[in-house]
Design a protein around this motif. Structure first.
Motif: not given
Length: 325
Positions: A9-35
């Motif tokens: 998650v930290l590296l995703l933020l660092q590489s993408r800049g601003r990301v939504s919880a949905q993007v994090v969930a999609d990238e890492l295969g988790v639920s939005v609540r988990t994100a």
């Protein structure tokens, strides 16, 4: 939760800049609540993550913050080769590692190179399976990946084309090859090195035996040699055929490339209506009949007599089936 996922998650933020919880969930295969929970845990750990509300908002790091935690695990290092091949990586059981490795690589790049990498990823996509065929299920593939890398022998039950159809083998895997969406295992038995279609493996269990791959073994060179030998053994005869102009144009979509090349090399005109005559390689009468019937009325077999008879017999059966004999 997994510390590895928090790092992702930290590296995703660092590489993408601003990301939504949905993007994090999609990238890492988790639920939005988990994100959402992951973001809160990062904040609790002192990472300067803040949220921008509203449309187009999302989570991002405080300007200037970067982590140096870019060390890769063994699995992620293995996955690097497949970073641009999401389908094969998933087959090999490395989808999660590929995502993590890609994020770590992007995080380590300067901003301008990250942007270039992102642009490249957006315009290239690999879809390995051939048309008109479902992807093959290969549940034993991850086991073979581990066996290849750890040089551990595997006991398999394998289904082959000749009798006895099912055989037991102890294989010493040398490598894996993906060809047209189909995975093959190159492995040694007690007597020889052979190629096995992974989908034909009915059961596989890792053994305790360790082995050494022959010094100087080259998987790519072995595969090329195997293909050459396969083609030499595959075609055992020839046939003389005549093709209409339309049949000539349909060749590439209906017969293997070896037959197309044979027509190109041997064709000669017959008559004034555009038909050509050529000599093509054949496996056997039954197989050649099935291949040539795809061309319908646009092909005529001249020789050998047994193939011409097989074509006529098959066409006769079809005619009787449709009541037009």
């Amino acid at each position: 939760m997994s510390a590895g996922r928090l790092l992702s998650v930290l590296l995703l933020l660092q590489s993408r800049g601003r990301v939504s919880a949905q993007v994090v969930a999609d990238e890492l295969g988790v639920s939005v609540r988990t994100a959402y929970r992951d973001m809160a845990r990062l904040q609790d750990a002192g990472v300067p993550v803040y949220a921008e509300p509203g449309h187009g908002g999302g989570y991002q790091l405080l300007d200037g913050y970067r982590t140096r935690l870019t060390g890769m695990s063994q699995g992620e290092a293995r996955a690097l080769f497949f970073a641009g091949l999401p389908g094969p990586a998933a087959d090999l059981g490395l989808a999660t590692e590929v995502t993590a490795a890609r994020l770590k690589l992007l995080a380590a790049l300067p901003a301008e190179l990250r942007e270039e990498a992102a642009r490249t990823a957006e315009v290239f996509h690999l879809d390995a399976p051939a048309w008109y065929r479902e992807p093959e299920r290969t549940p034993h593939l991850p086991l073979f990946v581990d066996a290849v890398l750890t040089r551990r022998a595997v006991d398999v039950r394998y289904r082959r084309w000749r009798e006895p159809r099912e055989v037991d083998r102890r294989l010493r895997p040398y490598g894996l090859v993906l060809k047209s969406g189909v995975w093959y295992l190159v492995a040694a038995t007690e007597n020889r090195t052979a190629t096995y279609r992974v989908t034909q493996v009915l059961d596989a269990v890792a053994s305790d035996e360790r082995f050494d791959r022959p010094e100087g073994f080259d998987l790519a060179a072995h595969w090329t040699s195997y293909l050459d030998d396969f083609q030499a053994r595959r075609y055992t005869g020839t046939a003389t055929v005549r093709l209409s102009p339309r049949g000539r144009g349909r060749l590439a979509d209906n017969v293997p490339p070896e037959l197309v090349r044979a027509v190109e090399a041997t064709e000669k005109p017959v008559g004034d209506d555009g038909w050509v005559e050529a000599v093509i390689p054949t496996e056997n009468t039954e197989h050649a009949c099935g291949e040539l019937l795809r061309l319908g009325i646009d092909v005529e077999v001249v020789a050998p007599p047994e193939l011409r008879r097989a074509m006529a017999d098959t066409i006769g059966v079809l005619a009787r089936s449709y009541g037009t004999a």
